[in-house]
Design an enzyme around this catalytic site. Structure first.
Site, PDB file in Angstrom:
ATOM      1  CG  HIS A 197      39.289  32.763  41.568  1.00 25.51           C
ATOM      2  ND1 HIS A 197      38.169  32.235  42.028  1.00 25.51           N
ATOM      3  CD2 HIS A 197      40.110  31.838  41.753  1.00 25.51           C
ATOM      4  CE1 HIS A 197      38.430  31.171  42.868  1.00 25.51           C
ATOM      5  NE2 HIS A 197      39.632  30.874  42.465  1.00 25.51           N
ATOM      6  CE  LYS A 242      48.416  20.026  41.880  1.00 24.93           C
ATOM      7  NZ  LYS A 242      48.330  20.554  40.420  1.00 24.93           N
ATOM      8  CG  ASP A 266      44.587  28.309  55.316  1.00 27.94           C
ATOM      9  OD1 ASP A 266      43.707  28.961  54.472  1.00 27.94           O
ATOM     10  OD2 ASP A 266      45.836  28.613  55.414  1.00 27.94           O
ATOM     11  CD  GLU A 300      38.942  28.477  44.841  1.00 28.70           C
ATOM     12  OE1 GLU A 300      39.009  28.017  43.229  1.00 28.70           O
ATOM     13  OE2 GLU A 300      39.495  29.227  45.154  1.00 28.70           O
ATOM     14  CG  HIS A 359      41.380  27.916  38.870  1.00 28.39           C
ATOM     15  ND1 HIS A 359      40.505  26.744  39.067  1.00 28.39           N
ATOM     16  CD2 HIS A 359      41.578  28.628  40.211  1.00 28.39           C
ATOM     17  CE1 HIS A 359      40.227  27.051  40.384  1.00 28.39           C
ATOM     18  NE2 HIS A 359      40.780  28.170  41.122  1.00 28.39           N
ATOM     19  CD  GLU A 360      44.643  31.199  40.459  1.00 30.33           C
ATOM     20  OE1 GLU A 360      43.812  31.845  41.037  1.00 30.33           O
ATOM     21  OE2 GLU A 360      44.935  29.927  40.856  1.00 30.33           O
ATOM     22  CD  GLN A 379      41.727  32.353  48.883  1.00 32.32           C
ATOM     23  OE1 GLN A 379      42.629  32.338  48.179  1.00 32.32           O
ATOM     24  NE2 GLN A 379      40.663  32.366  48.762  1.00 32.32           N
ATOM     25  CE1 TYR A 426      40.656  25.728  44.119  1.00 36.51           C
ATOM     26  CE2 TYR A 426      40.308  24.487  46.367  1.00 36.51           C
ATOM     27  CZ  TYR A 426      40.917  25.580  45.510  1.00 36.51           C
ATOM     28  OH  TYR A 426      41.724  26.663  46.322  1.00 36.51           O
ATOM     29  N   GLY A 464      49.333  27.496  43.427  1.00 33.12           N
ATOM     30  CA  GLY A 464      49.772  27.687  42.069  1.00 33.12           C
ATOM     31  C   GLY A 464      49.718  29.072  41.636  1.00 33.12           C
ATOM     32  N   GLY A 465      48.475  29.552  42.014  1.00 35.00           N
ATOM     33  CA  GLY A 465      47.998  31.000  41.798  1.00 35.00           C
ATOM     34  C   GLY A 465      47.356  31.544  42.737  1.00 35.00           C
ATOM     35  CG  MET A 466      46.076  34.735  45.907  1.00 36.42           C
ATOM     36  SD  MET A 466      44.753  33.974  46.522  1.00 36.42           S
ATOM     37  CE  MET A 466      43.674  35.112  46.940  1.00 36.42           C
ATOM     38  CD  GLU A 467      41.443  33.792  44.027  1.00 37.78           C
ATOM     39  OE1 GLU A 467      40.578  33.628  45.005  1.00 37.78           O
ATOM     40  OE2 GLU A 467      42.616  33.136  43.818  1.00 37.78           O
ATOM     41  CG  ASN A 468      46.435  38.614  44.923  1.00 38.11           C
ATOM     42  OD1 ASN A 468      45.558  38.494  45.817  1.00 38.11           O
ATOM     43  ND2 ASN A 468      47.459  38.197  44.610  1.00 38.11           N
ATOM     44  NE  ARG A 519      50.998  24.469  42.344  1.00 37.11           N
ATOM     45  CZ  ARG A 519      50.819  24.289  41.187  1.00 37.11           C
ATOM     46  NH1 ARG A 519      51.746  24.100  40.169  1.00 37.11           N
ATOM     47  NH2 ARG A 519      49.563  24.055  40.699  1.00 37.11           N
ATOM     48  CD  GLN A 551      48.112  33.753  49.265  1.00 40.06           C
ATOM     49  OE1 GLN A 551      48.274  33.969  48.240  1.00 40.06           O
ATOM     50  NE2 GLN A 551      46.453  33.116  49.444  1.00 40.06           N
TER      51      GLN A 551
END
Length: 640
Positions: free
Chosen positions: A336, A595, A412, A355, A332-333, A178, A420, A305-309, A593, A176
């Site tokens: 991105h 969140k 962060d 975001e 959402h991802e 970011q 967002y 939740g997700g990472m937009e790689n 997670r 991860q």
């Protein structure tokens, strides 16, 4: 490292930059239009003025343009070892290349052409930012090859034992990167303002499959060696690697899902509409520019939740609800791929440009696929999240501005609902002011013009003024970007969004509070969003009898839907509902997670004798969490 070099008011700075741009373009008689010249030159000036304070690197003098990575993944030592060869664009006369590194053991650096050894020095180490890696270049040096290995404690890397995976047989590793964790596994210019292409060779145990944010294999190799290519330029935070016992299933012409074999069929069912989602997104804002769009379902310790790689979104298994009701996160991802990956915030102070645009785009995708009523539910939930964040931070807190000042802090800290949801509502406000058709034209032009480039807040404002406002004072007042971007809180001109479906949910909650049995509520057609809204509509304080009735009727404590379960567990903690205690501990130990974790631990800490219980659970759970989560929770749960 150099802080922002100006502290003028934004209006004064833009006027001066525009003037400089016009002078550089030779006045208004250039072949380019006046507007184009102002936008292009102003963007360049603003980018130079906004140096990334979260990176030690010097891309204004020497920029990395391409990476060749050759590494081995060593599970027994929990390290990566190999060579990073960096191609350089030498913009200025300097013999110094400065990279970012954190916890890396550098063994040797050579000239990528001649092989001659180069001198290097690691600077002072700082907890969040790591160290500057300064390399002395020869006049003829066009690339450098860095031999290195990572630390077992590298913050980007999570190493999972077999028992922490779905299959329980093989270990698992994922990254991860970011926001500024790429420097913990690759020596790089770790700034979103630096884009580069890359190739990679990765050696892993032969029982496992390796995947990256690049062109990916769909089956395991016999020798455990994989090669990757990414021809589109990306910033370092989109560097990604995952290694595990993985299988692949096609979902469409350009889409597919990777998961551990035991999870593959459930994941394929959940995301069966992925190809249609991609086509829907293209109809809104133009061609998908990354060739394929695949998903990777990770173990539950994944902190987001997700990472937009690029090409492969990393996903939490907590969105597997068995009814496809949480797939807005995938939208959402996917969004991105335009806002963030294609047009990227230049620094983490401009995070809302990634975001806010993505939340807006996500909900446009969901509206196109499932209707306005569905999207309205997401907007209302988003406003609820935004108001909750404002209550926690304080509406006058400078961190509630869209344009942030995170200098000297972990970026962060800016990862809140401000970027967002406030960002999304700002764009909704623009859409309301100019009309959807005109705003869509604007966004299509924005993604085309700035594709594979970085964007600052000030450059966006200049583009907004040139392309939409166009010296219209009435429209400027309606859009009111000063209040949205540079002032805290929610501006008074924020649009009000209502949900017809939520109104029915609110009536049901009101009727229950007045004494109607929970069993009389018609919930058969409710989505996850309606259930979440119902839980949020309940009174803060509930009696043991009320809690028991709700749980017996709707089986919240045993819910397989993580969104609903997390919301219920927070209510259970606040109302000391003992029957949910075991489910709470199980959830906190097995789900990473962020969140979900932070609100639940905060609720525990605030409850009677809850801090001791929170610490006891955290002691068991911490090994399952990624560093992105533990960095926050360690501070939250530390001894005072």
């Amino acid at each position: 490292m150099k802080p922002e070099s100006y502290r003028m008011t934004y209006r004064t700075s833009l006027v001066l930059l525009a003037a400089v741009a016009l002078l550089q373009a030779g006045g208004c008689n250039s072949k380019k239009s006046k507007t184009e010249t102002m936008i292009t030159q102003t963007e360049n000036q603003v980018a130079q003025a906004n140096h990334d304070s979260h990176s030690y690197s010097n891309p204004q003098a020497v920029a990395v343009s391409h990476l060749d990575l050759d590494i081995e993944v060593l599970f027994d030592q929990k390290i990566l070892r190999g060579t990073a060869k960096l191609d350089l664009n030498r913009k200025q006369q300097t013999d110094k290349l400065v990279l970012d590194a954190r916890g890396l053991k550098i063994t040797k650096i050579t000239d990528g052409g001649s092989g001659a050894e180069l001198q290097f020095k690691l600077g002072e180490n700082k907890e969040v930012f790591g160290q500057p890696l300064q390399i002395t270049l020869k006049p003829e040096t066009k690339s450098v090859a860095i031999q290195y290995e990572t630390s077992p404690e590298a913050a980007a890397l999570q190493w999972l034992d077999p028992q922490q995976t779905a299959g329980k047989v093989y270990p698992f590793m994922f990254t991860q990167s970011q926001a500024i964790l790429a420097r913990t596994w690759i020596p790089c210019q770790d700034s979103p303002g630096v884009r580069f292409t890359y190739n990679a060779k990765v050696k892993v145990p032969k029982e496992m499959l390796a995947l990256m944010s690049a062109e990916n294999p769909v089956q395991k190799s016999a020798d455990g060696v994989y090669t990757f290519k990414m021809d589109q330029s990306i910033p370092s935070y989109l560097m990604a690697l995952s290694v595990g016992d993985l299988a692949f299933k096609t979902l469409g012409d350009r889409t597919g899902i990777y998961a551990e074999p035991v999870s593959l069929e459930a994941a394929a069912y959940e995301f069966a509409e992925l190809e249609n989602m991609l086509v829907t997104a293209e109809k809104l804002y133009g061609k998908y520019r990354w060739d394929r769009y695949d998903l990777l379902l990770l173990p539950p310790s994944f902190p987001f939740g997700g990472m937009e790689n690029p090409r492969i979104t990393f996903l939490t298994p907590t969105i597997i609800a068995k009814d496809r009701s949480l797939t807005s996160l995938v939208a959402h991802e996917l969004a991105h791929s335009w806002s963030g990956n294609l047009v990227t915030n230049a620094t983490w102070n401009d995070f809302w440009l990634n975001e806010g645009f993505t939340v807006y785009f996500e909900r446009r995708i969901m509206e196109a696929m499932y209707g306005k009523d569905y999207a309205d539910m997401l907007k209302v939930l988003g406003m609820q999240d935004l108001k909750r964040t404002l209550e926690e931070l304080g509406s006058d807190n400078p961190d509630t501005r869209l344009k942030l000042n995170l200098e000297g802090r972990d970026p962060d800290d800016g990862l809140t609902d401000i970027a967002y949801e406030k960002g999304n509502y700002f764009l909704l406000n623009i859409e309301n002011a100019v009309g959807r058709e005109k705003f869509d034209q604007f966004l299509n032009g924005y993604f085309r013009k700035f594709a594979f480039q970085t964007m600052t807040t000030d450059a966006f404002i200049k583009y907004l003024e040139a392309e939409l406002i166009k010296h219209d004072p009435e429209l400027a007042q309606k859009i009111n970007y000063e209040a949205w971007i540079f002032k805290p809180g929610i501006p008074k001109n924020a649009i009000q969004v209502n949900s017809a479906r939520f109104e029915k949910v609110e009536k049901a909650a009101t009727d229950w509070k007045k004494g109607q049995p929970a069993s009389a509520i018609a919930t058969k057609e409710w989505s996850s969003h309606e259930w979440l809204h119902f839980l949020r509509a309940l009174p803060e304080q509930l009696s043991a009898t009320q809690m028991e009735e709700l749980d017996k009727t709707f089986r919240f404590t045993n819910s397989g839907n993580s969104e609903i379960l997390a919301a219920w567990l927070e209510i259970a903690v606040k109302n000391q509902y003992e029957p949910a205690s075991k489910a709470l501990e199980n959830f906190l130990v097995n789900v990473g997670r962020r969140k979900f974790l932070i609100p639940l631990y905060k609720a525990l800490i605030a409850s009677p004798d809850g801090k001791d219980k929170a610490r006891a659970i955290y002691a068991k759970a911490r090994p399952n969490y990624h560093a992105v989560a533990t960095s926050t929770l360690d501070e939250l749960l530390k001894e005072k």
